[in-house]
Motif scaffolding. Structure first.
Motif, mmCIF file in Angstrom:
data_model
loop_
_atom_site.group_PDB
_atom_site.id
_atom_site.type_symbol
_atom_site.label_atom_id
_atom_site.label_comp_id
_atom_site.label_asym_id
_atom_site.label_seq_id
_atom_site.Cartn_x
_atom_site.Cartn_y
_atom_site.Cartn_z
ATOM 1 N N ASP A 141 -34.859 10.951 9.912
ATOM 2 C CA ASP A 141 -33.479 10.798 10.382
ATOM 3 C C ASP A 141 -32.463 10.859 9.248
ATOM 4 O O ASP A 141 -31.254 10.833 9.492
ATOM 5 N N SER A 142 -32.946 10.944 8.021
ATOM 6 C CA SER A 142 -32.056 11.015 6.860
ATOM 7 C C SER A 142 -31.759 12.441 6.424
ATOM 8 O O SER A 142 -30.978 12.661 5.505
ATOM 9 N N ASN A 180 -23.037 17.240 6.656
ATOM 10 C CA ASN A 180 -24.474 17.281 6.875
ATOM 11 C C ASN A 180 -25.170 16.250 5.994
ATOM 12 O O ASN A 180 -24.556 15.661 5.109
ATOM 13 N N ALA A 181 -26.448 16.035 6.271
ATOM 14 C CA ALA A 181 -27.181 14.978 5.583
ATOM 15 C C ALA A 181 -27.194 15.186 4.081
ATOM 16 O O ALA A 181 -27.008 14.246 3.301
ATOM 17 N N ASN A 182 -27.398 16.428 3.634
ATOM 18 C CA ASN A 182 -27.465 16.696 2.195
ATOM 19 C C ASN A 182 -26.141 16.396 1.505
ATOM 20 O O ASN A 182 -26.102 15.816 0.420
ATOM 21 N N THR A 184 -20.691 6.723 6.221
ATOM 22 C CA THR A 184 -20.844 7.887 7.086
ATOM 23 C C THR A 184 -22.281 8.415 7.060
ATOM 24 O O THR A 184 -22.802 8.861 8.085
ATOM 25 N N TYR A 185 -22.927 8.341 5.905
ATOM 26 C CA TYR A 185 -24.336 8.755 5.810
ATOM 27 C C TYR A 185 -25.207 7.882 6.712
ATOM 28 O O TYR A 185 -26.025 8.380 7.493
ATOM 29 N N ASN A 186 -25.010 6.563 6.646
ATOM 30 C CA ASN A 186 -25.803 5.666 7.480
ATOM 31 C C ASN A 186 -25.469 5.845 8.964
ATOM 32 O O ASN A 186 -26.353 5.744 9.819
#
Length: 254
Positions: free
Chosen positions: A78-79, A6-8, A109-111
């Motif tokens: 989106d982040s 997940n994003a976090n 992977t985050y981007n």
């Protein structure tokens, strides 16, 4: 169970390896560049592959009156808030490995997740349909030439829509939205009826060469950023008539 990211968690991993979130992410490699996404929605028809396109309003300050694919800027929203499979994010990061967003492997992977989130959000906002992340295939990366008043680092995805899903026209940035055959779009640009930007024309040319949607989506792709210069855009259009848009872009890239 398939591992999820997940994003976090992605931000935490990035912070541990590279410093505060966003410190070394691709969008600030060049502050003048704005991250953007575009989604090429495909379907087969008796006339060959069709794509869903928008006719940009003549009042827009970027790409006015051009025929484009749905998309837009990557926003702060989106982040955060997304959870995607590690398998998907790793596959997308691998696909974008030559682009500025993956210069630092710790961010990749985050981007990749941010791009997927932006693509899904833009299609929902502009076309009223929900795309699952697994439907998005990384396709191309084009960077607006230096010297232009607005510059974007744009990541293109391709996707096949289920037969029962019909995109809508619900964006104020375009005067109309509809399906058109790839061949018809290319012919109308050549006749001067439609205005297409170089990336749009090059992607359409690639799709024309693939034959069917299945062949397009199953094709192996190595995505290299395309960076035309302002002083060779005219040459790009000239070469389009002799070698085709996609080969013209390759010849002038960089």
């Amino acid at each position: 169970m398939t591992p999820q990211i997940n994003a976090n968690r992605a931000v935490a991993q990035e912070s541990a390896m590279t410093g505060p979130p966003g410190q070394d992410t691709g969008e600030i490699t060049n502050p003048a560049l704005k991250l953007a996404v575009s989604v090429v929605m495909l379907r087969d028809s008796p006339l060959g592959i069709e794509v869903f396109v928008q006719h940009r309003a003549s009042t827009m300050d970027f790409a006015a009156s051009a025929v484009v694919f749905p998309g837009g800027r990557v926003d702060a929203v989106d982040s955060v808030g997304w959870t995607y499979s590690a398998e998907l994010l790793n596959a997308h990061a691998t696909a974008w490995r030559h682009t500025c967003l993956c210069v630092n492997a710790a961010n990749s992977t985050y981007n990749a997740g941010r791009l997927v989130a932006a693509a899904a959000r833009e299609v929902m906002e502009e076309c009223g349909i929900s795309l699952s992340p697994e439907m998005l295939k990384p396709w191309a990366n084009w960077v607006t030439p230096e010297g232009l008043p607005k510059r974007f680092d744009t990541y293109f995805f391709a996707t096949r829509l289920p037969a029962h899903v019909q995109p809508l026209h619900q964006t104020t940035e375009a005067s109309s939205s509809h399906w058109l055959p790839v061949r018809q779009l290319i012919d109308k640009e050549a006749a001067g009826t439609f205005k297409l930007l170089p990336p749009t024309l090059a992607i359409l040319d690639e799709l024309l060469r693939t034959g069917t949607v299945a062949q397009a989506l199953e094709s192996e792709r190595t995505i290299e950023p395309v960076r035309l210069r302002q002083d060779n855009i005219a040459t790009f259009w000239r070469l389009c008539r002799t070698m085709g848009p996609s080969k013209a872009a390759q010849a002038l890239n960089g």
